[in-house]
Design an enzyme around this catalytic site. Structure first.
Site, short mmCIF file in Angstrom:
data_model
loop_
_atom_site.label_atom_id
_atom_site.label_comp_id
_atom_site.label_asym_id
_atom_site.label_seq_id
_atom_site.Cartn_x
_atom_site.Cartn_y
_atom_site.Cartn_z
CB SER A 95 -0.93 0.14 1.17
OG SER A 95 -1.45 1.31 1.37
CE LYS A 114 -1.53 -4.62 3.30
NZ LYS A 114 -2.09 -5.78 2.77
CE1 TYR A 167 -4.24 -2.76 5.40
CE2 TYR A 167 -3.72 -0.47 5.12
CZ TYR A 167 -4.17 -1.94 4.54
OH TYR A 167 -3.84 -2.11 3.25
P1 NAD Z 1 -11.14 -7.09 0.66
O1 NAD Z 1 -11.41 -7.01 2.21
O2 NAD Z 1 -12.21 -6.66 -0.24
O3 NAD Z 1 -10.52 -8.07 0.26
C1 NAD Z 1 -9.73 -9.06 1.21
C2 NAD Z 1 -10.23 -10.53 1.16
O4 NAD Z 1 -9.57 -11.30 2.06
C3 NAD Z 1 -11.74 -10.54 1.61
O5 NAD Z 1 -12.30 -11.51 0.85
C4 NAD Z 1 -11.52 -11.41 3.12
O6 NAD Z 1 -12.56 -11.99 3.30
C5 NAD Z 1 -10.28 -12.12 2.73
N1 NAD Z 1 -9.45 -12.51 3.87
C6 NAD Z 1 -9.07 -11.53 4.93
N2 NAD Z 1 -8.31 -12.44 5.89
C7 NAD Z 1 -8.08 -13.64 5.32
C8 NAD Z 1 -7.44 -14.91 5.89
N3 NAD Z 1 -6.93 -14.76 7.05
N4 NAD Z 1 -7.81 -15.99 5.27
C9 NAD Z 1 -8.50 -16.02 4.12
N5 NAD Z 1 -9.28 -14.86 3.68
C10 NAD Z 1 -9.00 -13.84 4.41
O7 NAD Z 1 -10.03 -5.85 0.45
P2 NAD Z 1 -9.37 -5.43 -1.09
O8 NAD Z 1 -9.62 -3.99 -0.78
O9 NAD Z 1 -9.78 -6.29 -2.00
O10 NAD Z 1 -7.80 -5.36 -0.59
C11 NAD Z 1 -6.92 -6.57 -0.96
C12 NAD Z 1 -5.61 -6.22 -0.45
O11 NAD Z 1 -5.04 -5.14 -0.84
C13 NAD Z 1 -5.63 -6.40 1.09
O12 NAD Z 1 -4.38 -6.92 1.58
C14 NAD Z 1 -5.66 -4.72 1.34
O13 NAD Z 1 -4.83 -4.51 2.74
C15 NAD Z 1 -4.90 -4.23 0.07
N6 NAD Z 1 -4.97 -2.78 -0.09
C16 NAD Z 1 -6.19 -2.47 -0.27
C17 NAD Z 1 -6.39 -1.09 -0.87
C18 NAD Z 1 -7.91 -0.69 -0.73
O14 NAD Z 1 -7.78 0.71 -0.67
N7 NAD Z 1 -8.70 -1.47 -1.13
C19 NAD Z 1 -5.11 -0.23 -0.68
C20 NAD Z 1 -4.07 -0.62 -0.64
C21 NAD Z 1 -3.91 -1.93 -0.20
C1 WQD Z 2 -9.61 9.77 0.61
C2 WQD Z 2 -9.78 11.15 0.99
C3 WQD Z 2 -10.17 11.79 3.07
C4 WQD Z 2 -14.26 9.86 3.57
C5 WQD Z 2 -7.18 4.75 2.88
C6 WQD Z 2 -6.06 4.03 3.58
C7 WQD Z 2 -4.90 3.60 2.59
C8 WQD Z 2 -5.43 2.70 1.61
C9 WQD Z 2 -6.48 3.41 0.80
C10 WQD Z 2 -5.02 0.48 2.17
C11 WQD Z 2 -9.25 11.69 2.14
C12 WQD Z 2 -11.32 12.31 2.26
C13 WQD Z 2 -12.75 10.30 3.02
C14 WQD Z 2 -15.11 10.88 3.79
C15 WQD Z 2 -13.56 12.57 3.34
N1 WQD Z 2 -5.97 1.64 1.93
N2 WQD Z 2 -12.62 11.57 2.86
N3 WQD Z 2 -14.84 11.87 3.74
O1 WQD Z 2 -7.41 7.78 3.70
O2 WQD Z 2 -6.32 8.27 1.30
O3 WQD Z 2 -6.40 5.99 1.86
O4 WQD Z 2 -7.70 3.90 1.78
O5 WQD Z 2 -3.90 0.21 2.11
O6 WQD Z 2 -3.77 3.09 3.38
O7 WQD Z 2 -5.55 4.97 4.65
O8 WQD Z 2 -8.62 6.82 1.74
O9 WQD Z 2 -11.03 6.81 0.72
O10 WQD Z 2 -10.40 6.99 3.26
O11 WQD Z 2 -10.11 8.93 1.78
O12 WQD Z 2 -13.52 13.77 3.00
O13 WQD Z 2 -16.16 10.19 4.43
O14 WQD Z 2 -11.13 11.41 1.21
O15 WQD Z 2 -10.08 12.77 4.04
O16 WQD Z 2 -8.69 13.01 1.90
P1 WQD Z 2 -7.19 7.18 2.26
P2 WQD Z 2 -9.93 7.52 1.85
#
Ligand code: NAD
Ligand code: WQD
Length: 338
Positions: free
Chosen positions: A124, A153, A149
């Site tokens: 991330s 990572k 969290y």
């Molecule tokens: P998500 O929660 O939709 O998907 C994660 C999946 O993993 C889910 O289906 C959940 O049921 C499964 N899971 C969690 N723990 C498990 C375990 N111990 N065993 C088996 N299954 C398990 O999330 P996403 O948005 O699809 O994100 C996927 C990956 O990408 C995550 O690792 C997340 O941290 C990372 N990521 C997401 C974002 C984002 O904003 N969505 C940003 C950066 C990184």
């Molecule tokens: C985006 C912008 C908020 C909600 C997060 C995690 C990051 C990654 C992606 C996993 C910001 C603003 C939000 C609301 C708002 N995930 N906002 N009102 O914080 O950039 O990133 O998700 O790895 O680690 O921190 O994403 O979508 O929460 O926010 O004004 O109700 O929207 O302040 O500027 P963020 P976000």
């Protein structure tokens, strides 16, 4: 020869499964549905017209993983499984360290046992921390993450770099995602948050559909063009395609490689809200609220390394992201709950 997709039922995982199947790859999915609905996998089958093996198991369950590796020839793993809510991780740090770290360690041990040495990991942009100026490049020093969290990572990135030093044949691609939004253009799969969304786009779509009364914009006094924070929003289909390129890269290289997946563009909260209203024709009522703790003014990527190493570039812009997020929400007002 199959690609194991952990967390394949989730938001990014389900879209990646579609891309892999559309490209003719064989996949095996493992998920415990702690943050997803198995209906997503039914819809992946429906969209692609292809079938695959699905294991309903926790990645921390070593025997379940051994069974998967015994019953299938796994050539590479894409590891999405993990908990991802920043605020929740502050409340429940033990659960986050347990789930995210132990699942990765058990996975790596079982991969070692079965001689599988190709891994694509969901990292991330959060690993860059607060001290770097955007556009963020992969060689910048990593900052101290501000929540459990983010620490999981960073720790997993460290574990994978150490592993690649210890085993010169191992390949780990650490994909640093920026802000994934959007949905498959069919409107059949998309983001399905539990409860009130924390992230901006699902909050916006739930306001637009009438499930929530209005959006709170967290702060309009940042040092940015309109005072609201800048983020690098990326369409989940572009992100999913990036995984296909990353798996191919992992097959042909060794070592640990961190790669940003973003568009390189920083859009403000109000850019997103106004673009959403323009593209969908649906107004999003909002109020300006105080800043949210931990938010950085501007986070966006330099996407050059992904282009150079993976030959990958984004195709979709903010308009398509808004269009497809809305299409998903409109067609599934309560997510996968039918
Ligand atoms: P998500 O929660 O939709 O998907 C994660 C999946 O993993 C889910 O289906 C959940 O049921 C499964 N899971 C969690 N723990 C498990 C375990 N111990 N065993 C088996 N299954 C398990 O999330 P996403 O948005 O699809 O994100 C996927 C990956 O990408 C995550 O690792 C997340 O941290 C990372 N990521 C997401 C974002 C984002 O904003 N969505 C940003 C950066 C990184
Ligand atoms: C985006 C912008 C908020 C909600 C997060 C995690 C990051 C990654 C992606 C996993 C910001 C603003 C939000 C609301 C708002 N995930 N906002 N009102 O914080 O950039 O990133 O998700 O790895 O680690 O921190 O994403 O979508 O929460 O926010 O004004 O109700 O929207 O302040 O500027 P963020 P976000």
């Amino acid at each position: 020869m199959a690609i194991l997709v952990t967390g394949g039922s989730g938001f990014i995982g389900s879209h990646t499964c579609v891309q892999l199947l559309d490209a003719g790859r064989e996949i095996v999915v493992v998920d415990n549905y702690c943050n997803s609905d198995p209906e997503a996998l039914a819809r992946v089958r429906e969209l692609t017209g292809k079938d695959f093996k699905q294991y309903d198991a926790d990645v921390r369950d070593r025997e379940a993983l051994r069974r998967i590796f015994t019953e299938n020839h796994i050539e590479a793993v894409i590891h999405f499984a993990g908990l991802k809510a920043v605020g929740e991780s502050v409340q429940m740090p033990i659960e986050y360290f347990d789930n995210n770290l132990i699942s990765t360690l058990v996975l790596l041990e079982v991969m070692k046992e079965f001689g599988c040495k190709r891994l694509v990991f969901s990292s991330s942009a959060t690993v860059y921390g607060a001290g770097n100026q955007p556009p963020l490049t992969e060689e910048m020093p990593l900052g101290a993450p501000t929540n459990p969290y983010g620490r999981t990572k960073s720790m997993i990135e460290d574990i994978l770099r150490d592993l690649c030093v210890a085993d010169a044949e191992f390949s780990a691609v650490l994909l640093r995602y920026f802000n994934p939004i959007g949905a498959h253009p069919s409107g059949r799969i998309g983001e399905n948050p539990n409860g009130i969304p924390n992230n901006l786009m699902p909050y916006v779509t739930q306001v637009a559909i009438g499930r929530l009364p209005k959006l709170s914009v967290f702060g309009d006094d940042y040092n940015t063009p309109d005072g609201t924070c800048l983020r690098d929003y990326i369409h989940v289909v572009d992100l999913a395609r990036g995984h296909l390129c990353a798996v191919d890269y992992a097959m042909e290289h060794t070592g640990a490689e961190a790669i940003n997946l973003g568009t390189g563009e920083g859009y403000s909260v109000l850019d997103l809200v106004h673009t959403f209203a323009r593209v969908t024709g649906v107004d999003v009522p909002y109020v300006i609220a105080p800043r949210r703790d931990g938010d950085l003014p501007a986070v966006y990527s330099c996407p050059d390394k992904a282009k150079e190493l993976l030959g990958w570039e984004t195709e979709f812009g903010l308009e398509e992201m808004c269009r497809d997020s809305w299409n998903w929400q409109k067609n599934n007002p309560t997510g996968y709950n039918k």
